[in-house]
Design an enzyme around this catalytic site. Structure first.
Site, PDB file in Angstrom:
ATOM      1  N   TYR A   1     -19.300 -15.224   9.136  1.00 40.83           N
ATOM      2  CA  TYR A   1     -19.524 -16.560   8.564  1.00 40.83           C
ATOM      3  C   TYR A   1     -19.810 -17.828   9.583  1.00 40.83           C
ATOM      4  CZ  TYR A   1     -19.092 -15.736   3.522  1.00 40.83           C
ATOM      5  OH  TYR A   1     -18.717 -15.308   1.957  1.00 40.83           O
TER       6      TYR A   1
ATOM      7  N   ILE B   1     -19.805 -30.330  26.034  1.00 38.80           N
ATOM      8  CA  ILE B   1     -18.398 -31.022  27.114  1.00 38.80           C
ATOM      9  C   ILE B   1     -18.444 -28.794  27.525  1.00 38.80           C
ATOM     10  CG2 ILE B   1     -16.231 -31.034  27.739  1.00 38.80           C
ATOM     11  CD1 ILE B   1     -16.511 -33.563  25.224  1.00 38.80           C
TER      12      ILE B   1
ATOM     13  N   LYS C   1     -42.953 -35.390  18.435  1.00 36.50           N
ATOM     14  CA  LYS C   1     -41.799 -35.767  19.667  1.00 36.50           C
ATOM     15  C   LYS C   1     -41.482 -34.529  20.727  1.00 36.50           C
ATOM     16  CE  LYS C   1     -42.319 -40.558  17.473  1.00 36.50           C
ATOM     17  NZ  LYS C   1     -43.159 -41.254  17.981  1.00 36.50           N
TER      18      LYS C   1
ATOM     19  N   THR D   1     -37.037 -34.144  23.908  1.00 35.95           N
ATOM     20  CA  THR D   1     -36.954 -32.926  25.161  1.00 35.95           C
ATOM     21  C   THR D   1     -36.926 -33.423  26.897  1.00 35.95           C
ATOM     22  OG1 THR D   1     -38.801 -31.545  24.560  1.00 35.95           O
ATOM     23  CG2 THR D   1     -38.932 -31.265  26.348  1.00 35.95           C
TER      24      THR D   1
ATOM     25  N   CYS E   1     -20.103   2.935   7.734  1.00 36.65           N
ATOM     26  CA  CYS E   1     -18.926   2.559   8.383  1.00 36.65           C
ATOM     27  C   CYS E   1     -17.654   2.422   7.069  1.00 36.65           C
ATOM     28  CB  CYS E   1     -18.253   1.549   9.302  1.00 36.65           C
ATOM     29  SG  CYS E   1     -16.990   1.925  10.278  1.00 36.65           S
TER      30      CYS E   1
ATOM     31  N   ARG F   1     -10.673   1.309  12.200  1.00 39.07           N
ATOM     32  CA  ARG F   1      -9.231   1.941  12.656  1.00 39.07           C
ATOM     33  C   ARG F   1      -9.298   2.903  10.900  1.00 39.07           C
ATOM     34  NH1 ARG F   1      -9.238  -4.089  11.810  1.00 39.07           N
ATOM     35  NH2 ARG F   1      -7.764  -4.790  14.066  1.00 39.07           N
TER      36      ARG F   1
ATOM     37  N   HIS G   1     -22.248   2.483  13.324  1.00 41.82           N
ATOM     38  CA  HIS G   1     -23.463   1.958  13.088  1.00 41.82           C
ATOM     39  C   HIS G   1     -24.036   1.917  13.934  1.00 41.82           C
ATOM     40  CE1 HIS G   1     -20.004  -0.674  11.479  1.00 41.82           C
ATOM     41  NE2 HIS G   1     -19.510  -0.783  11.920  1.00 41.82           N
TER      42      HIS G   1
ATOM     43  N   GLU H   1     -27.158   1.263  13.101  1.00 42.11           N
ATOM     44  CA  GLU H   1     -28.360  -0.352  13.115  1.00 42.11           C
ATOM     45  C   GLU H   1     -27.887  -0.593  14.720  1.00 42.11           C
ATOM     46  OE1 GLU H   1     -25.073  -0.103  11.771  1.00 42.11           O
ATOM     47  OE2 GLU H   1     -24.180  -1.602  11.473  1.00 42.11           O
TER      48      GLU H   1
HETATM   49  N1  GLN Z   1     -12.940  -1.922   7.581  1.00 39.64           N
HETATM   50  C1  GLN Z   1     -12.639  -0.175   8.518  1.00 39.64           C
HETATM   51  C2  GLN Z   1     -12.531   0.095   8.850  1.00 39.64           C
HETATM   52  O1  GLN Z   1     -11.166  -0.435   9.614  1.00 39.64           O
HETATM   53  C3  GLN Z   1     -14.585  -0.110   7.855  1.00 39.64           C
HETATM   54  C4  GLN Z   1     -14.943  -0.750   9.457  1.00 39.64           C
HETATM   55  C5  GLN Z   1     -16.697  -1.446   9.054  1.00 39.64           C
HETATM   56  O2  GLN Z   1     -17.146  -1.569   8.436  1.00 39.64           O
HETATM   57  N2  GLN Z   1     -17.162  -1.304  10.976  1.00 39.64           N
HETATM   58  O3  GLN Z   1     -12.431   1.861   9.356  1.00 39.64           O
END
Ligand code: GLN
Length: 552
Positions: free
Chosen positions: A54, A148, A187, A191, A383, A464, A509, A511
């Site tokens: 988030y 800062i 405006k 800038t 995953c 994990r 993953h 993607e």
């Molecule tokens: N929570 C799951 C794990 O740790 C899947 C992790 C994920 O989707 N990246 O294995």
């Protein structure tokens, strides 16, 4: 000598510095240069791995297993570069490195200070991607001028021309030229102030990129040029794009204004004309696709724009590979649990369940996968998406009613998803996962192997837990195939479902490796299958086509 380009941002955050940097990278690659991109983040967290999606959006994982800022995803999607640990540094990491040196006694009793110790550490990090063969390093400085937090970074980059020569360094400032509705005017003052602040610190920008809602007039460009001390031709306009997928037009927006020539001239580089044929073809498919498909993404952070950034982009790439516009139906997993997946998913061409952590929304994801499995809707699990698919199959096909992942129920009698290594559960939360690129061997003739057209692939991981091997036999008997395994056969990497038109889930993953010019094969084939499903549904009107009213 490697050249350095620094990209800073002014006026407000969220101007798209990451995208702009990525597009600049593509522009320079089109001129035959080898580029490397990196980002400095001014927060104290050592990496974004433990930050909430988030607050921070997606955590992007590199081949070498760094958990990084999502802007690195833009860098890879726009260019041919592969990012790594040296592509993202936070203030926390920089201080960590300096403090470790201090504890080791490296400073021989000297007083350790922001200048020069922190700034030297930053400069070392800037130089790290400047390896043999890299022509230009583009470094994006996170945050907004005036904060800062980013001051040590600005001081460090101010020193760079002294260290490596003025002709080897370029400062680009991304700024906002707002349109004030009440006055009906744009405006330039913000800038001017932002550049004024930069000059106070000793940085004179060479190029200004102005984010605007409306085209800038010549007078405005004159004014910005005069007050900010930047040549008129180096005041570049970056108009808001009409649609999010049009971000891929950005490199062309820059090339049309001659930004590539200006950069090359200022850096004393002699390069061939831009080669953008393939990019233009991709843009053409993106702008004018001949078909459309709707894909449901069932997630936990679904209302957050950036939490599944790479997934949405990979879907777009999969679309262009099929000459198709992908419409994403964002489904909140908890809603699917409450209202029922069949209600929220009716009419979609494909179902995607992305990665995630924690139990919220799990049952909605499981229901959605069941709906896709039972209704022959193409399914891509990523995953946690694979883990939910395994739980669903265990409960509803293998008869293991209480099957679960140990992440959600450590005492489940059927731990079909279990911890890879008990150690991983008890150490601290940072960096305790299987992270980065691992090899995977594919079964000949499987959907995955046909997609990749290769027997061995490498994909990036961040998890994990894993499929529990003691359940392999029962799953196989019931029709789940393990079409991707680690080379030693110990870890299940991909599952598929026999008898289903397209059902593929990976423990990794995909993607993260999809690029605008190289759509990921799994996303490409998932979209192709989803198109086939949509077309088949249209041809058989007796099948329900409801659900279009559901919010997308
Ligand atoms: N929570 C799951 C794990 O740790 C899947 C992790 C994920 O989707 N990246 O294995």
């Amino acid at each position: 000598m490697t050249k350095h380009i620094f990209i800073t941002g002014g006026v407000v955050s969220s101007l798209g510095k990451g995208l702009t940097s990525a597009a600049l990278g593509m522009v320079l690659e089109s001129r035959g240069l080898k580029v490397a991109l990196q980002k400095f983040d001014p927060y104290l967290n050592v990496d974004p791995g433990t930050m909430s999606p988030y607050q921070h959006g997606e955590v992007y994982v590199t081949d070498d297993g760094a958990e990084t800022d999502l802007d690195l995803g833009h860098y890879e999607r726009f260019t041919t570069t592969t990012t790594n640990r040296d592509s993202n540094f936070t203030t926390g990491q920089i201080y960590n490195a300096v403090l470790s040196k201090e504890r080791r006694g490296d400073f021989l009793g000297g007083t350790v200070q922001v200048i020069p110790h922190i700034t030297n550490e930053i400069k070392d990090s800037v130089r790290r991607p400047a390896v043999e063969g890299v022509d230009v390093v583009l470094t994006e400085i996170g945050g907004v001028i005036g904060d800062i937090e980013s001051l040590p970074f600005l001081e460090a980059i101010r020193q760079m021309p002294h260290d490596v020569g003025h002709e080897n360094v370029l400062f680009i400032h991304l700024t906002l030229v707002p349109f004030i509705r009440a006055a009906g005017e744009m405006k330039t003052k913000p800038t001017q102030h932002s550049v004024g602040k930069l000059r106070e610190i000793g940085i004179q920008p060479d190029i200004l990129i102005c984010r605007t809602e409306k085209p800038m007039t010549d007078e405005m460009i004159d004014k910005i040029s005069l007050f900010c001390n930047v040549e008129k031709s180096a005041v570049i306009e970056e108009l808001d794009l009409a649609k999010p997928y049009l971000v891929y037009e950005l490199p062309c927006v820059f090339i049309d204004q001659g930004l590539d020539d200006i950069i090359l001239e200022k850096l004393h580089l002699d390069c061939p004309e831009p080669a953008i044929g393939a990019w233009l073809q991709m843009l053409d498919r993106l702008r004018n696709p001949s078909r459309e498909v709707e894909i449901a993404v069932i997630g936990k952070y679904i209302d957050h724009q950036d939490a599944y950034k790479s997934i949405y982009e990979a879907l777009t790439h999969g679309g262009t590979a099929n000459d198709t516009r992908v419409i994403v139906r964002r489904v909140e997993a908890e809603e699917a649990e409450k209202k029922g997946a069949e209600k929220l998913l009716a009419g979609v061409g494909g179902v995607l369940v992305p990665g995630g952590f924690g139990s919220r929304g799990i049952e909605g994801k499981i229901q959605s996968i069941r709906y896709a499995r039972e209704n022959n809707i193409p399914f891509l699990g990523i995953c946690l998406g694979l883990q939910c698919a395994v739980i669903e199959f265990a409960r509803n096909v293998c008869g293991l009613d209480k099957a679960n992942s140990m992440e959600f129920d450590v005492n489940t009698p059927h731990p079909v998803i279990c911890y890879m290594d008990e150690q991983l559960r008890v150490t601290d939360m940072g960096g305790t996962m299987r992270l980065g690129s691992y090899p995977c061997h594919l079964t000949e003739g499987s959907l995955a192997q046909r997609a990749y057209a290769q027997a061995n692939v490498h994909e990036r991981h961040r998890h994990r837990l894993e499929f529990n091997n003691s359940f392999r036999d029962v799953f196989q008997e019931k029709g789940m195939a393990f079409s991707g395994l680690s080379p030693n056969d110990k870890l299940v990497e991909i599952v598929e479902l026999q008898g289903h038109p397209w059902y593929v889930a990976g423990q990794f993953h995909p993607e993260f490796k999809s690029r605008a010019l190289q759509p990921h094969p799994l996303f490409r084939d998932f979209i192709a299958a989803s198109l086939r499903h949509t077309q088949a549904e249209k041809k058989s009107p007796e099948r329900k086509q409801s659900g279009k009213s559901v919010a997308v």
